[in-house]
Design a protein around this motif. Sequence first.
Motif, PDB file in Angstrom:
ATOM      1  N   GLY A   5       0.703  -1.189  -0.073  1.00  0.00           N
ATOM      2  CA  GLY A   5       0.073   0.010  -0.050  1.00  0.00           C
ATOM      3  C   GLY A   5       0.718   1.400  -0.085  1.00  0.00           C
ATOM      4  N   HIS A   6       2.092   1.177   0.432  1.00  0.00           N
ATOM      5  CA  HIS A   6       2.578   2.552   0.610  1.00  0.00           C
ATOM      6  C   HIS A   6       4.173   2.493   0.323  1.00  0.00           C
ATOM      7  N   ASP A   7       4.406   1.352  -0.854  1.00  0.00           N
ATOM      8  CA  ASP A   7       5.978   1.136  -0.963  1.00  0.00           C
ATOM      9  C   ASP A   7       6.390   2.601  -1.449  1.00  0.00           C
ATOM     10  N   ALA A   8       7.765   2.977  -1.294  1.00  0.00           N
ATOM     11  CA  ALA A   8       8.574   3.887  -1.733  1.00  0.00           C
ATOM     12  C   ALA A   8       8.798   3.866  -3.188  1.00  0.00           C
ATOM     13  N   ALA A   9       9.013   4.600  -4.130  1.00  0.00           N
ATOM     14  CA  ALA A   9       9.653   4.581  -5.265  1.00  0.00           C
ATOM     15  C   ALA A   9      10.830   5.281  -5.606  1.00  0.00           C
ATOM     16  N   LEU A  10      11.653   4.625  -6.502  1.00  0.00           N
ATOM     17  CA  LEU A  10      12.808   5.284  -7.144  1.00  0.00           C
ATOM     18  C   LEU A  10      12.304   6.646  -8.035  1.00  0.00           C
ATOM     19  N   PRO A  11      12.924   7.700  -7.937  1.00  0.00           N
ATOM     20  CA  PRO A  11      12.800   8.773  -8.792  1.00  0.00           C
ATOM     21  C   PRO A  11      13.057   8.366 -10.545  1.00  0.00           C
ATOM     22  N   ALA A  12      12.353   9.125 -11.255  1.00  0.00           N
ATOM     23  CA  ALA A  12      12.442   8.573 -12.678  1.00  0.00           C
ATOM     24  C   ALA A  12      13.466   9.466 -13.295  1.00  0.00           C
ATOM     25  N   HIS A  13      14.716   9.030 -12.549  1.00  0.00           N
ATOM     26  CA  HIS A  13      16.136   9.531 -12.997  1.00  0.00           C
ATOM     27  C   HIS A  13      17.117   8.489 -13.164  1.00  0.00           C
ATOM     28  N   VAL A  14      18.314   8.841 -13.548  1.00  0.00           N
ATOM     29  CA  VAL A  14      19.370   7.829 -13.861  1.00  0.00           C
ATOM     30  C   VAL A  14      19.975   7.282 -12.467  1.00  0.00           C
TER      31      VAL A  14
END
Length: 284
Positions: A5-14
Amino acid sequence: MFDTGHDAALPAHVGIGYKAQHFTDLTTAPGPVKWLEIHAENYMGDGGRPLAQLRALTERFPISVHGVGLSIGGEAPLDTDHLSRLRHLCDWVHPASFSEHLAWSTHGDHFLNDLLPLPYTSATLARVSAHIDQVQEALGRTMLLENPSTYLAFDESTMDEVTFLTEIAQRTGCGLLLDVNNVFVSATNQQWNPTAYINAFPLAQVGEIHLGGHDEETDEHGAPLLIDSHGREVVDPVWSLYAHTIAQGGPKPTLIEWDNDVPDFPVLRDEAARAAAILTPARA
């Protein structure tokens, strides 16, 4: 189906795969590098400089933890001690992403230093899904499953790879890690269309993309045979396939993966900048 429900996510960067020799460069002049990936099994010990450096990096960068030792596709039960060590690592790193491979690497008590392919059958689908459910429950987080690089196909397979991965994601709630180089390697070795693969792939489920280098050999018939080596720069056809992937699915966190014959940091920074040049317009 698992759902935190609340997983973090990587930024859409490199991002890049972290290597200790690049620690100073990353803390002083990272350039376009916005996140880092580590191999989980390198950080399961107690104390020492590697963990101290990793702790410092977690204060500067989102971290992706990439596992190579769970043997998700193996016929044997998962190693619960390994899972426990992995949980301990994730609990203090608080990674933005955790991923593993669609592969197997164990047989009985033996660990094979390779990531071996699977036949795509209903029995394999059930086993892999059960293992992913176990991993996600043990870690308390959603995992990403990576498509493999393959050199042959199994006669017993009853579905293609995209169908297999799509069904796993639907059954387990896991995300997918799309390795674009692996797609190109497999397509070349087995003589199918890599663009058609990307067009069919469930890109909405992709939480991370990998880009890496490969070596080219020839088989006994003189046909090209690509080896997923992670030991050189990304080749132009893979960059083109990556650009198509971003155009189709939008910007995704993208890793430059370079694990063998690791170059000086400026070389990695240049590869990261090339990926950023494709991602930045897509974000806009």
